[in-house]
Scaffold this active site. Structure first.
Site, short mmCIF file in Angstrom:
data_model
loop_
_atom_site.label_atom_id
_atom_site.label_comp_id
_atom_site.label_asym_id
_atom_site.label_seq_id
_atom_site.Cartn_x
_atom_site.Cartn_y
_atom_site.Cartn_z
N PRO A 1 -5.10 0.31 -4.82
CA PRO A 1 -4.43 -0.57 -5.79
C PRO A 1 -4.01 -1.86 -5.08
CG PRO A 1 -3.04 1.33 -5.27
CD PRO A 1 -4.26 1.47 -4.43
N ASP B 1 -2.23 -2.89 0.13
CA ASP B 1 -2.34 -1.62 -0.59
C ASP B 1 -0.94 -1.33 -1.17
OD1 ASP B 1 -2.43 1.05 -1.35
OD2 ASP B 1 -3.76 1.63 0.31
N HIS B 2 -0.85 -1.39 -2.47
CA HIS B 2 0.47 -1.28 -3.10
C HIS B 2 1.03 0.14 -3.00
CE1 HIS B 2 3.83 -2.69 -5.18
NE2 HIS B 2 3.29 -3.16 -6.29
N ARG B 3 0.21 1.09 -2.58
CA ARG B 3 0.76 2.44 -2.37
C ARG B 3 1.64 2.47 -1.13
NH1 ARG B 3 -4.75 5.67 -2.02
NH2 ARG B 3 -5.10 3.88 -0.67
#
Ligand code: CAO
Length: 563
Positions: free
Chosen positions: A359, A535-537
């Site tokens: 994401p 990486d938005h995680r």
């Protein structure tokens, strides 16, 4: 009309080889040379072609069966004009059997030689391949190996092959290194055989090349071909390991074929119905390992379970995406189809996977590099005289290294279960290099421990070698973070794609003079656009803003990099 048995032809040194695909059914009409079966040994994937045109009367084998030369795999009725081929096919089967005897005689003479202290390990019959690159040396001096254990991995344009240990024993030396090229019969090392060589090597090392060329004139042979040439699309529809038929995953055969994996790993993927084309390899040079397939299948299972829980049975979580259909563009005008280079195929797969799996969010920022550029210009000529090409990128590498140290999550990777972060205590940064064959990402190691000149030297070295096609696999390993600089080319901003398992990438665009409001007036300042994708995680938006602020501040005042 009478039927005729179709037999497994001469398949070289292979014996009792597993059938991984049956490409025909009773009643099918086949052309001469059309693949009927795909066999897969530890060393290679082979296809058994139709000896002549005709109709399949009965298929006598199924997937998972093991076959050897001479085994009957089907009965077929010959097409009218195929009668002349009959004798040729029978002769070829006969000649194949002779070749098998020659092979075992050869093995015996080597068995007898097993008394000596150490034995040369030679590249066995590797089919039509010649001068094949060694991409991995899997064992070293002193290693105990089992018979058939993989010793080195070879990669040609067509296939990845493993050279197995001819017998159990201990490696005395390996005389090849990665990057070397080898052919059948070449010595790759020496080994001492277990139990004094009683179970001596079974590989043909003598005149196998000669044997093969003697027999190759007329006989029917099996060809090592990419599975994509199989003519049975129905075989490529496989279920994921979950067994959930609503989640049928269509295997992209072309991508499966070009995926970077050894035959045994390919077989494992076939067993689980995993599409290799969608799996990112964690091995050297991005090679797909068995554990990558396990992780992929595990993730697919989790997606299926998640979908069930949410009642959303239609969404595929990536696995169920429709394949891009082929369009006949010639209906609109003249066209020409060119094959992508290997680098482009690989990077296309990698960016597609990363785009789907991660994401992404991109944070934009600009850095005031007026003083940095003055400093660079003031030192550029002297640097050049010292053999250093001083570009803004060296400063960006240094500032990014400082950010990786200041923000530990930026220098981390998610574990496969997405439940842990692995923090790295080293700082290696990959740089995107535009080469004639496509994009390469050589890695500059230990950037945090180097000065600007040393970084600039390393950058010049790896980017020159990347462009000249001289980059080694080691030079492309172990990155924690990436920089993609289009500053020398142009543009204002872009959204770079994170290279998994890294969690961030810094995109750099062309600097320009801008009016900046300072102390009650506009002053001209040189601004450098930064595009940080993450990486938005792993990284939250606020953290991303802090990271870009940090990099911007570091470039704005180089003294902060000394702190
Ligand atoms: N703004 C303005 N000028 C810039 C600049 C920037 N951000 N960055 C570099 N320049 C200048 C350099 O200073 C140099 O000019 P001088 O010789 O006058 O100093 C000139 O542009 C050319 O630089 P370079 O490209 O030779 O060197 P580099 O260190 O900036 O970059 C490399 C090296 C390997 C990154 C680059 O050559 C390259 O391949 N870039 C393409 C990367 C790419 O394709 N990214 C996209 C990947 S995602 O699809």
């Amino acid at each position: 009309m009478a039927t005729q048995p179709v037999k497994v032809p001469d398949i070289g040194d292979f014996d009792s080889v597993e059938i991984i695909e049956v490409l025909i059914s009773a009643g099918d009409t086949v052309e001469a040379e059309q693949p009927l079966l795909t066999l897969e040994s530890d060393k290679a994937t082979l296809e058994v072609p139709a000896p002549h045109a005709g109709t399949i009367a009965e298929v006598k084998v199924q997937e998972g069966d093991k076959v050897s030369e001479g085994d009957v795999i089907a009965d077929m009725t010959l097409a009218d004009d195929a009668g002349d081929d009959e004798a040729t096919a029978d002769e070829s089967n006969g000649r194949g059997a002779e070749a098998g005897e020659a092979s075992s005689a050869s093995s015996k003479s080597l068995d007898d030689a097993g008394e000596s202290e150490s034995q040369p390990i030679k590249v066995p019959d590797i089919g039509d391949f010649d001068s094949v690159e060694v991409i991995e040396v899997l064992v070293g001096k002193g290693d105990e190996v089992e018979a058939e254990q993989a010793l080195i991995t070879l990669e040609s344009d067509k296939a990845t092959l493993e050279v197995p240990a001819p017998a159990a024993g201990r490696i005395v030396e390996m005389s090849v290194t990665e990057g070397a090229t080898v052919s059948e019969g070449d010595v790759i090392g020496r080994m001492e055989l277990a139990d004094g060589g009683a179970s001596g090597p079974k590989q043909k090392t003598g005149d196998s090349k000669q044997d093969k060329s003697d027999q190759s004139q007329e006989k029917q042979t099996v060809a090592e071909k990419p599975a994509s040439q199989n003519k049975a699309p129905s075989q490529s529809q496989t279920a994921p390991a979950s067994g959930d038929s609503s989640k049928l995953e269509k295997v992209d055969e072309a991508a499966f074929t070009t995926a970077h994996a050894s035959p045994s790993v390919r077989r494992f993927a076939r067993q689980l119905g995993a599409d290799l084309g969608r799996i990112q390899g964690s091995g050297r040079k991005g090679r797909i390992l068995e554990e990558d397939i396990q992780n992929y299948v595990k993730r697919s299972l989790e997606t299926v379970q998640g979908d069930r829980a949410s009642g959303d049975r239609a969404s595929g979580g990536g696995g169920g995406l429709p394949a891009q259909p082929d369009t006949d563009f010639s209906q609109f005008g003249d066209t020409e189809t060119v094959e992508l280079s290997r680098i482009r195929k690989r990077s296309a797969q990698a960016v597609h996977k990363n785009w789907l799996l991660i994401p992404h969010v991109t944070q934009f920022e600009s850095a005031d590099i007026t003083e940095m550029e003055q400093f660079r210009q003031a030192n550029k000529e002297q640097a050049k005289a010292d053999g250093v090409k001083l570009t803004p990128l060296a400063f960006l590498l240094k500032a990014s290294a400082a950010a990786l140290k200041a923000f530990p999550d930026l220098n981390s990777s998610l574990t496969a279960d997405c439940e842990h972060l692995v923090h790295k205590h080293y700082v290696n940064i990959a740089v995107a290099v535009d080469t004639p064959n496509g994009l390469l990402m050589p890695v500059i190691k230990d950037v945090d421990q180097k000065g600007i000149y040393a970084i600039a030297r390393d950058l010049d070295d790896v980017s020159s070698r990347a462009r000249e096609g001289k980059i080694k696999s080691d030079d492309m390993q172990g990155a924690c973070f990436s920089i993609s600089s289009l500053g020398g080319v142009g543009g204002q901003a872009f959204t770079p794609i994170v290279n998994s398992p890294e969690v961030g990438i810094l995109g750099v665009s062309k600097h320009s003079w801008q009016p900046v409001w300072q102390g009650g007036e506009f002053v001209p300042r040189l601004l450098l656009p930064l595009s940080f994708s993450y990486d938005h995680r792993v990284i939250d938006g606020a953290e991303a803003a802090r990271i870009t602020n940090f990099i911007s501040r570091s470039l704005g005042d180089l003294r902060t990099l000394l702190l």
